[in-house]
Design a protein around this motif. Structure first.
Motif, mmCIF file in Angstrom:
data_model
loop_
_atom_site.group_PDB
_atom_site.id
_atom_site.type_symbol
_atom_site.label_atom_id
_atom_site.label_comp_id
_atom_site.label_asym_id
_atom_site.label_seq_id
_atom_site.Cartn_x
_atom_site.Cartn_y
_atom_site.Cartn_z
ATOM 1 N N MET A 1 -17.790 4.571 -26.657
ATOM 2 C CA MET A 1 -17.232 5.058 -25.415
ATOM 3 C C MET A 1 -15.883 5.743 -25.638
ATOM 4 N N LEU A 2 -15.109 5.222 -26.579
ATOM 5 C CA LEU A 2 -13.825 5.861 -26.879
ATOM 6 C C LEU A 2 -14.007 7.288 -27.382
ATOM 7 N N GLU A 3 -15.085 7.520 -28.126
ATOM 8 C CA GLU A 3 -15.342 8.885 -28.623
ATOM 9 C C GLU A 3 -15.571 9.836 -27.455
ATOM 10 N N LYS A 4 -16.344 9.384 -26.455
ATOM 11 C CA LYS A 4 -16.601 10.211 -25.270
ATOM 12 C C LYS A 4 -15.299 10.522 -24.548
ATOM 13 N N ILE A 5 -14.476 9.488 -24.386
ATOM 14 C CA ILE A 5 -13.211 9.657 -23.670
ATOM 15 C C ILE A 5 -12.312 10.642 -24.406
ATOM 16 N N ASN A 6 -12.177 10.467 -25.716
ATOM 17 C CA ASN A 6 -11.327 11.373 -26.501
ATOM 18 C C ASN A 6 -11.863 12.791 -26.493
ATOM 19 N N SER A 7 -13.179 12.940 -26.504
ATOM 20 C CA SER A 7 -13.793 14.267 -26.445
ATOM 21 C C SER A 7 -13.487 14.938 -25.110
ATOM 22 N N GLY A 35 -19.036 13.161 -11.099
ATOM 23 C CA GLY A 35 -18.498 13.812 -12.286
ATOM 24 C C GLY A 35 -18.497 12.906 -13.505
ATOM 25 N N LEU A 36 -18.085 13.470 -14.616
ATOM 26 C CA LEU A 36 -18.102 12.764 -15.894
ATOM 27 C C LEU A 36 -17.195 11.537 -15.905
ATOM 28 N N ILE A 37 -16.039 11.632 -15.288
ATOM 29 C CA ILE A 37 -15.110 10.502 -15.296
ATOM 30 C C ILE A 37 -15.660 9.344 -14.471
ATOM 31 N N SER A 38 -16.259 9.643 -13.338
ATOM 32 C CA SER A 38 -16.874 8.586 -12.528
ATOM 33 C C SER A 38 -18.001 7.896 -13.284
ATOM 34 N N GLU A 39 -18.773 8.685 -14.039
ATOM 35 C CA GLU A 39 -19.843 8.099 -14.846
ATOM 36 C C GLU A 39 -19.271 7.133 -15.881
ATOM 37 N N LEU A 40 -18.163 7.513 -16.495
ATOM 38 C CA LEU A 40 -17.540 6.633 -17.482
ATOM 39 C C LEU A 40 -17.016 5.346 -16.835
ATOM 40 N N PHE A 41 -16.493 5.454 -15.621
ATOM 41 C CA PHE A 41 -16.044 4.245 -14.927
ATOM 42 C C PHE A 41 -17.233 3.329 -14.613
ATOM 43 N N GLU A 42 -18.394 3.916 -14.334
ATOM 44 C CA GLU A 42 -19.608 3.106 -14.129
ATOM 45 C C GLU A 42 -19.992 2.398 -15.428
ATOM 46 N N GLU A 43 -19.956 3.126 -16.539
ATOM 47 C CA GLU A 43 -20.272 2.535 -17.844
ATOM 48 C C GLU A 43 -19.266 1.455 -18.231
ATOM 49 N N PHE A 44 -18.039 1.601 -17.767
ATOM 50 C CA PHE A 44 -16.964 0.672 -18.112
ATOM 51 C C PHE A 44 -17.299 -0.759 -17.688
ATOM 52 N N ARG A 45 -18.106 -0.903 -16.653
ATOM 53 C CA ARG A 45 -18.496 -2.236 -16.189
ATOM 54 C C ARG A 45 -19.227 -3.023 -17.277
ATOM 55 N N ASN A 46 -19.888 -2.321 -18.193
ATOM 56 C CA ASN A 46 -20.690 -2.966 -19.226
ATOM 57 C C ASN A 46 -19.943 -3.162 -20.546
ATOM 58 N N VAL A 47 -18.662 -2.830 -20.576
ATOM 59 C CA VAL A 47 -17.876 -2.952 -21.808
ATOM 60 C C VAL A 47 -17.579 -4.424 -22.076
ATOM 61 N N LEU A 48 -17.587 -4.772 -23.339
ATOM 62 C CA LEU A 48 -17.265 -6.142 -23.726
ATOM 63 C C LEU A 48 -15.837 -6.496 -23.324
ATOM 64 N N PRO A 49 -15.605 -7.731 -22.908
ATOM 65 C CA PRO A 49 -14.261 -8.137 -22.466
ATOM 66 C C PRO A 49 -13.156 -7.871 -23.490
ATOM 67 N N GLU A 51 -12.890 -5.396 -25.442
ATOM 68 C CA GLU A 51 -12.599 -3.958 -25.503
ATOM 69 C C GLU A 51 -12.061 -3.408 -24.188
ATOM 70 N N LYS A 52 -12.130 -4.199 -23.126
ATOM 71 C CA LYS A 52 -11.786 -3.690 -21.793
ATOM 72 C C LYS A 52 -10.367 -3.144 -21.694
ATOM 73 N N LYS A 53 -9.396 -3.823 -22.289
ATOM 74 C CA LYS A 53 -8.011 -3.384 -22.156
ATOM 75 C C LYS A 53 -7.812 -1.998 -22.754
ATOM 76 N N GLU A 54 -8.229 -1.819 -24.002
ATOM 77 C CA GLU A 54 -8.037 -0.536 -24.679
ATOM 78 C C GLU A 54 -8.818 0.581 -24.001
ATOM 79 N N ILE A 55 -10.082 0.333 -23.712
ATOM 80 C CA ILE A 55 -10.914 1.366 -23.098
ATOM 81 C C ILE A 55 -10.429 1.665 -21.680
ATOM 82 N N GLY A 56 -10.022 0.631 -20.951
ATOM 83 C CA GLY A 56 -9.510 0.839 -19.598
ATOM 84 C C GLY A 56 -8.265 1.705 -19.581
ATOM 85 N N GLN A 57 -7.369 1.468 -20.522
ATOM 86 C CA GLN A 57 -6.152 2.288 -20.607
ATOM 87 C C GLN A 57 -6.494 3.743 -20.937
#
Length: 78
Positions: A1-7, A35-49, A51-57
């Motif tokens: 997910m971080l790769e998508k965000i950085n891209s 949009g793409l950012i909203s989709e990532l926020f939807e995916e964020f719900r499934n992130v491991l606890p 990783e949540k802090k780093e990915i959320g930031q």
């Protein structure tokens, strides 16, 4: 997910628009409810606890970058 965000951060920083239509396309692509950012926020719900802090930031930084870029482009065009 971080790769998508950085891209997406890279895509946003390189974006140039030459008219109102392109500005609206940018807004729809990144900032709309479907949009793409909203989709990532939807995916964020499934992130491991762990990783949540780093990915959320990073996700919040991505959203802020998109908003800043949109406002900059809007001020240049209008």
């Amino acid at each position: 997910m971080l790769e998508k965000i950085n891209s997406l951060i890279a895509d946003i920083s390189e974006t140039k628009v030459s008219g109102v239509e392109e500005l609206e396309s940018f807004r729809l692509k990144f900032l709309s409810k479907k949009g793409l950012i909203s989709e990532l926020f939807e995916e964020f719900r499934n992130v491991l606890p762990v990783e949540k802090k780093e990915i959320g930031q990073r996700l919040n930084f991505l959203k802020q970058c998109a908003l800043d870029k949109y406002n900059l482009l809007k001020s240049e065009i209008l």
